[in-house]
Design a protein around this motif. Structure first.
Motif, PDB file in Angstrom:
ATOM      1  N   ARG A  35      20.580 -31.526   0.733  1.00 27.82           N
ATOM      2  CA  ARG A  35      21.247 -32.793   0.369  1.00 27.82           C
ATOM      3  C   ARG A  35      20.425 -33.722   1.253  1.00 27.82           C
ATOM      4  NH1 ARG A  35      27.387 -31.328   0.512  1.00 27.82           N
ATOM      5  NH2 ARG A  35      27.530 -29.759  -1.113  1.00 27.82           N
ATOM      6  N   ASN A  36      20.369 -33.756   2.411  1.00 24.49           N
ATOM      7  CA  ASN A  36      19.857 -34.724   3.178  1.00 24.49           C
ATOM      8  C   ASN A  36      18.340 -34.423   3.810  1.00 24.49           C
ATOM      9  OD1 ASN A  36      22.325 -36.374   3.342  1.00 24.49           O
ATOM     10  ND2 ASN A  36      23.186 -34.262   3.959  1.00 24.49           N
ATOM     11  N   GLY A  37      17.785 -33.502   3.670  1.00 27.93           N
ATOM     12  CA  GLY A  37      16.514 -33.146   4.393  1.00 27.93           C
ATOM     13  C   GLY A  37      16.618 -33.081   6.037  1.00 27.93           C
ATOM     14  N   TRP A  38      17.733 -32.859   6.506  1.00 32.55           N
ATOM     15  CA  TRP A  38      17.797 -33.027   8.021  1.00 32.55           C
ATOM     16  C   TRP A  38      17.370 -31.467   8.636  1.00 32.55           C
ATOM     17  CZ3 TRP A  38      23.825 -34.534   8.539  1.00 32.55           C
ATOM     18  CH2 TRP A  38      23.786 -35.854   8.020  1.00 32.55           C
ATOM     19  N   SER A  39      16.814 -31.431   9.773  1.00 31.57           N
ATOM     20  CA  SER A  39      16.605 -30.069  10.428  1.00 31.57           C
ATOM     21  C   SER A  39      17.679 -29.232  10.785  1.00 31.57           C
ATOM     22  CB  SER A  39      15.421 -30.672  11.562  1.00 31.57           C
ATOM     23  OG  SER A  39      16.392 -31.338  12.596  1.00 31.57           O
ATOM     24  N   GLU A  40      17.457 -28.316  11.148  1.00 33.17           N
ATOM     25  CA  GLU A  40      18.706 -27.422  11.508  1.00 33.17           C
ATOM     26  C   GLU A  40      19.031 -27.715  12.891  1.00 33.17           C
ATOM     27  OE1 GLU A  40      19.429 -22.806  12.720  1.00 33.17           O
ATOM     28  OE2 GLU A  40      17.713 -23.193  11.628  1.00 33.17           O
ATOM     29  N   LYS A  41      18.316 -28.184  13.636  1.00 35.01           N
ATOM     30  CA  LYS A  41      18.497 -28.995  14.970  1.00 35.01           C
ATOM     31  C   LYS A  41      19.581 -30.258  15.001  1.00 35.01           C
ATOM     32  CE  LYS A  41      16.729 -30.341  19.260  1.00 35.01           C
ATOM     33  NZ  LYS A  41      15.744 -30.927  20.103  1.00 35.01           N
ATOM     34  N   THR A  42      19.204 -31.000  13.852  1.00 39.10           N
ATOM     35  CA  THR A  42      19.952 -31.988  13.868  1.00 39.10           C
ATOM     36  C   THR A  42      21.323 -31.898  13.208  1.00 39.10           C
ATOM     37  OG1 THR A  42      18.156 -33.465  13.305  1.00 39.10           O
ATOM     38  CG2 THR A  42      20.286 -34.318  12.345  1.00 39.10           C
ATOM     39  N   ILE A  43      21.389 -30.878  12.359  1.00 34.81           N
ATOM     40  CA  ILE A  43      22.757 -30.369  12.032  1.00 34.81           C
ATOM     41  C   ILE A  43      23.772 -29.676  12.827  1.00 34.81           C
ATOM     42  CG2 ILE A  43      23.806 -28.959  10.226  1.00 34.81           C
ATOM     43  CD1 ILE A  43      21.292 -29.393   8.315  1.00 34.81           C
ATOM     44  N   LYS A  44      23.056 -28.846  13.699  1.00 42.77           N
ATOM     45  CA  LYS A  44      23.510 -28.260  14.972  1.00 42.77           C
ATOM     46  C   LYS A  44      24.113 -29.332  15.749  1.00 42.77           C
ATOM     47  CE  LYS A  44      22.428 -23.682  14.102  1.00 42.77           C
ATOM     48  NZ  LYS A  44      21.741 -22.470  14.475  1.00 42.77           N
TER      49      LYS A  44
END
Length: 125
Positions: free
Chosen positions: A37-46
């Motif tokens: 949905r947002n194109g965020w990286s896994e690191k950002t989400i964590k």
């Protein structure tokens, strides 16, 4: 619920909505659904998940190697807190002023006006 409701950023709120909708939910499922949905990286989400943990908005339980996240605050309680905050901050707590503004500026349809009238009538019963 007497638990203090933390302030949640717009980005954190996107994750909270997913956790409220699908809990308990694995961190990998959060990453996959938010990334799409947002194109965020896994690191950002964590990072966002960790912020929500520190704010005590969510918690987790381990299931083998997986972390299952669940909310510690109710969605309705959060929305009520945000509504109250917005009303106080923007309209000095005046519900009438807020409605007057929306009614004048939003160009409501006849159907929307009827729905509002019905809601008000139901509240007065």
């Amino acid at each position: 619920m007497n638990k203090k409701i933390p302030k949640i950023s717009d980005s954190e709120y996107k994750i909270m909505k997913l956790i409220w909708k699908q809990n308990p939910i694995k961190s990998q499922d959060i990453v996959e659904q938010i990334d799409v949905r947002n194109g965020w990286s896994e690191k950002t989400i964590k990072t966002m998940i960790n912020r929500l943990l520190k704010k005590e908005a969510i918690d987790f339980k381990k299931d083998g190697k997986a972390y299952l996240y669940y909310p510690l605050i109710k969605e309705n309680d959060y929305k009520k807190m945000e509504n109250d905050s917005f009303l106080k901050r923007v309209y000095n707590g005046s519900l009438n002023a807020m409605f007057a503004h929306f009614i004048k500026d939003m160009k409501l349809s006849s159907q929307e006006i009827d729905e509002l009238k019905n809601l008000l009538d139901e509240e007065n019963k």
